[in-house]
Design a protein around this motif. Structure first.
Motif, PDB file in Angstrom:
ATOM      1  N   VAL A   1       5.332   6.717  -2.566  1.00 26.40           N
ATOM      2  CA  VAL A   1       4.868   5.411  -3.058  1.00 26.40           C
ATOM      3  C   VAL A   1       6.028   4.421  -2.943  1.00 26.40           C
ATOM      4  CG1 VAL A   1       3.185   6.405  -4.651  1.00 26.40           C
ATOM      5  CG2 VAL A   1       5.533   5.970  -5.434  1.00 26.40           C
ATOM      6  N   PRO A   2       5.739   3.125  -2.939  1.00 25.84           N
ATOM      7  CA  PRO A   2       6.827   2.145  -2.951  1.00 25.84           C
ATOM      8  C   PRO A   2       7.723   2.356  -4.168  1.00 25.84           C
ATOM      9  CG  PRO A   2       4.735   1.078  -2.457  1.00 25.84           C
ATOM     10  CD  PRO A   2       4.417   2.477  -2.870  1.00 25.84           C
ATOM     11  N   ARG A   3       8.993   2.057  -4.025  1.00 22.66           N
ATOM     12  CA  ARG A   3       9.948   2.245  -5.108  1.00 22.66           C
ATOM     13  C   ARG A   3       9.483   1.512  -6.369  1.00 22.66           C
ATOM     14  NH1 ARG A   3      15.433   0.736  -3.116  1.00 22.66           N
ATOM     15  NH2 ARG A   3      15.493   2.872  -2.311  1.00 22.66           N
ATOM     16  N   GLY A   4       9.483   2.221  -7.480  1.00 18.92           N
ATOM     17  CA  GLY A   4       9.093   1.639  -8.761  1.00 18.92           C
ATOM     18  C   GLY A   4       7.618   1.736  -9.079  1.00 18.92           C
ATOM     19  N   ALA A   5       6.808   2.154  -8.113  1.00 19.59           N
ATOM     20  CA  ALA A   5       5.362   2.264  -8.346  1.00 19.59           C
ATOM     21  C   ALA A   5       5.048   3.535  -9.118  1.00 19.59           C
ATOM     22  CB  ALA A   5       4.616   2.258  -7.016  1.00 19.59           C
TER      23      ALA A   5
ATOM     24  N   ALA B   1       6.302   5.588   5.823  1.00 19.43           N
ATOM     25  CA  ALA B   1       6.960   5.069   4.621  1.00 19.43           C
ATOM     26  C   ALA B   1       7.480   3.648   4.811  1.00 19.43           C
ATOM     27  CB  ALA B   1       8.097   5.994   4.195  1.00 19.43           C
ATOM     28  N   GLU B   2       7.737   3.238   6.040  1.00 23.45           N
ATOM     29  CA  GLU B   2       8.189   1.866   6.264  1.00 23.45           C
ATOM     30  C   GLU B   2       7.109   0.870   5.864  1.00 23.45           C
ATOM     31  OE1 GLU B   2       9.365   1.837  10.367  1.00 23.45           O
ATOM     32  OE2 GLU B   2      11.368   2.648   9.930  1.00 23.45           O
ATOM     33  N   VAL B   3       5.853   1.228   6.092  1.00 22.01           N
ATOM     34  CA  VAL B   3       4.740   0.361   5.708  1.00 22.01           C
ATOM     35  C   VAL B   3       4.662   0.257   4.186  1.00 22.01           C
ATOM     36  CG1 VAL B   3       2.245   0.005   5.892  1.00 22.01           C
ATOM     37  CG2 VAL B   3       3.517   0.982   7.817  1.00 22.01           C
ATOM     38  N   ALA B   4       4.817   1.405   3.502  1.00 20.49           N
ATOM     39  CA  ALA B   4       4.789   1.401   2.041  1.00 20.49           C
ATOM     40  C   ALA B   4       5.987   0.651   1.467  1.00 20.49           C
ATOM     41  CB  ALA B   4       4.758   2.832   1.524  1.00 20.49           C
ATOM     42  N   ALA B   5       7.159   0.815   2.076  1.00 16.46           N
ATOM     43  CA  ALA B   5       8.366   0.137   1.578  1.00 16.46           C
ATOM     44  C   ALA B   5       8.227  -1.375   1.656  1.00 16.46           C
ATOM     45  CB  ALA B   5       9.583   0.606   2.372  1.00 16.46           C
ATOM     46  N   ARG B   6       7.447  -1.861   2.632  1.00 18.34           N
ATOM     47  CA  ARG B   6       7.214  -3.312   2.746  1.00 18.34           C
ATOM     48  C   ARG B   6       6.135  -3.792   1.789  1.00 18.34           C
ATOM     49  NH1 ARG B   6       7.301  -2.047   8.458  1.00 18.34           N
ATOM     50  NH2 ARG B   6       5.035  -2.328   8.557  1.00 18.34           N
TER      51      ARG B   6
ATOM     52  N   ALA C   1       1.909   6.561   1.136  1.00 20.07           N
ATOM     53  CA  ALA C   1       2.273   6.937   2.507  1.00 20.07           C
ATOM     54  C   ALA C   1       2.214   8.447   2.627  1.00 20.07           C
ATOM     55  CB  ALA C   1       3.671   6.434   2.860  1.00 20.07           C
ATOM     56  N   ILE C   2       1.588   8.922   3.689  1.00 20.94           N
ATOM     57  CA  ILE C   2       1.451  10.364   3.917  1.00 20.94           C
ATOM     58  C   ILE C   2       2.160  10.708   5.222  1.00 20.94           C
ATOM     59  CG2 ILE C   2      -0.160  12.254   4.375  1.00 20.94           C
ATOM     60  CD1 ILE C   2      -1.445   9.248   2.549  1.00 20.94           C
TER      61      ILE C   2
ATOM     62  N   ALA D   1      -6.519   4.974  -4.820  1.00 15.93           N
ATOM     63  CA  ALA D   1      -5.474   4.103  -4.242  1.00 15.93           C
ATOM     64  C   ALA D   1      -6.098   2.891  -3.565  1.00 15.93           C
ATOM     65  CB  ALA D   1      -4.648   4.889  -3.235  1.00 15.93           C
ATOM     66  N   PRO D   2      -5.522   1.708  -3.761  1.00 15.30           N
ATOM     67  CA  PRO D   2      -6.060   0.520  -3.100  1.00 15.30           C
ATOM     68  C   PRO D   2      -5.805   0.499  -1.593  1.00 15.30           C
ATOM     69  CG  PRO D   2      -4.054  -0.029  -4.288  1.00 15.30           C
ATOM     70  CD  PRO D   2      -4.395   1.389  -4.658  1.00 15.30           C
ATOM     71  N   SER D   3      -4.784   1.230  -1.154  1.00 10.62           N
ATOM     72  CA  SER D   3      -4.441   1.261   0.273  1.00 10.62           C
ATOM     73  C   SER D   3      -3.546   2.460   0.535  1.00 10.62           C
ATOM     74  CB  SER D   3      -3.715  -0.032   0.686  1.00 10.62           C
ATOM     75  OG  SER D   3      -2.540  -0.209  -0.096  1.00 10.62           O
ATOM     76  N   LEU D   4      -3.479   2.876   1.792  1.00 15.74           N
ATOM     77  CA  LEU D   4      -2.612   3.987   2.168  1.00 15.74           C
ATOM     78  C   LEU D   4      -2.332   3.911   3.657  1.00 15.74           C
ATOM     79  CD1 LEU D   4      -4.406   6.695   3.539  1.00 15.74           C
ATOM     80  CD2 LEU D   4      -5.565   6.184   1.412  1.00 15.74           C
TER      81      LEU D   4
END
Length: 223
Positions: A84-88, A147-152, A158-159, A106-109
């Protein structure tokens, strides 16, 4: 100065190789891509000195004579995980039922189309009966790090292989997918039949460097 040896490697061990290679004592350059893409390029005639691919990919190329028979070294074993994004908040994924609920909530993945993890995940959501619901809100990247997509902030989950998730800053690893909803890949190295004379030494040093401690730092298990 000697010409660097060339390695064609799966993304799953990218962070590990980038840590190890500067101290390997031999110049080498690496091209990182999903195994499927590397296999396609090798099938088109591209060659290097060493290949690091899935175990099945290495075995197939050795059987056809592209990789030198008897040179395979199993490098690492990898599981698929979720980040998950940092802090989520971290969703509960300790069981198949809780993972299914987390994916629906989840709203998105994001997952990958080309990698082994993405192919497995597409089959998994079909098996769980949630493919339509998940794909309606999914970003499916052609290759690279999910994970780059989730980090943004463009995806809530992210799987991908745990080692690939760990290679990206700005996300937190929730954990491996639970038993019954996971698969384990073995990544292996071998030298090309056309490799230069220095390649066996680099392959030997690579095998020796795959300590449990180094593998664990990068989300991998001993093969």
């Amino acid at each position: 100065m000697p010409q660097p040896l060339r390695i064609m490697s799966t993304l799953a061990v990218m962070a590990l190789l980038r840590e190890w290679l500067p101290g390997a004592g031999m110049p080498a350059e690496v091209e990182f891509n999903p195994t499927a893409r590397l296999l396609a390029r090798i099938a088109e005639g591209e060659r290097a000195d060493i290949a690091i691919l899935t175990e099945a990919g290495v075995e197939g190329l050795a059987a056809s004579g592209v990789l030198a028979a008897g040179t395979r070294v199993d490098v690492a074993r990898s599981a698929i995980g979720l980040a998950v994004p940092r802090g989520a908040p971290h969703p509960e994924i300790g069981s198949v039922a809780s993972l299914r609920a987390a994916l629906l909530a989840a709203p998105s993945l994001v997952y990958s189309r080309a990698g082994a993890s993405g192919i497995f995940f597409a089959e998994l959501i079909e098996r769980l009966g949630i493919a339509d619901a998940v794909n309606a809100k999914a970003t499916i990247i052609p290759q690279g790090f999910t994970a780059e997509v989730a980090a943004r902030g463009e995806a809530a989950l992210a799987i991908q292989q745990v080692s690939e998730l760990m290679a990206v800053e700005g996300v937190e690893i929730v954990g491996k997918l639970p038993e019954g909803a996971n698969t384990y890949a073995v990544f292996s190295a071998a030298r090309f039949a056309t490799a230069r004379p220095e390649a066996p030494l680099l392959l030997e040093r690579l095998a020796q460097a795959m300590t449990p401690e180094r593998l664990a730092r990068h989300g991998l298990d001993p093969a």
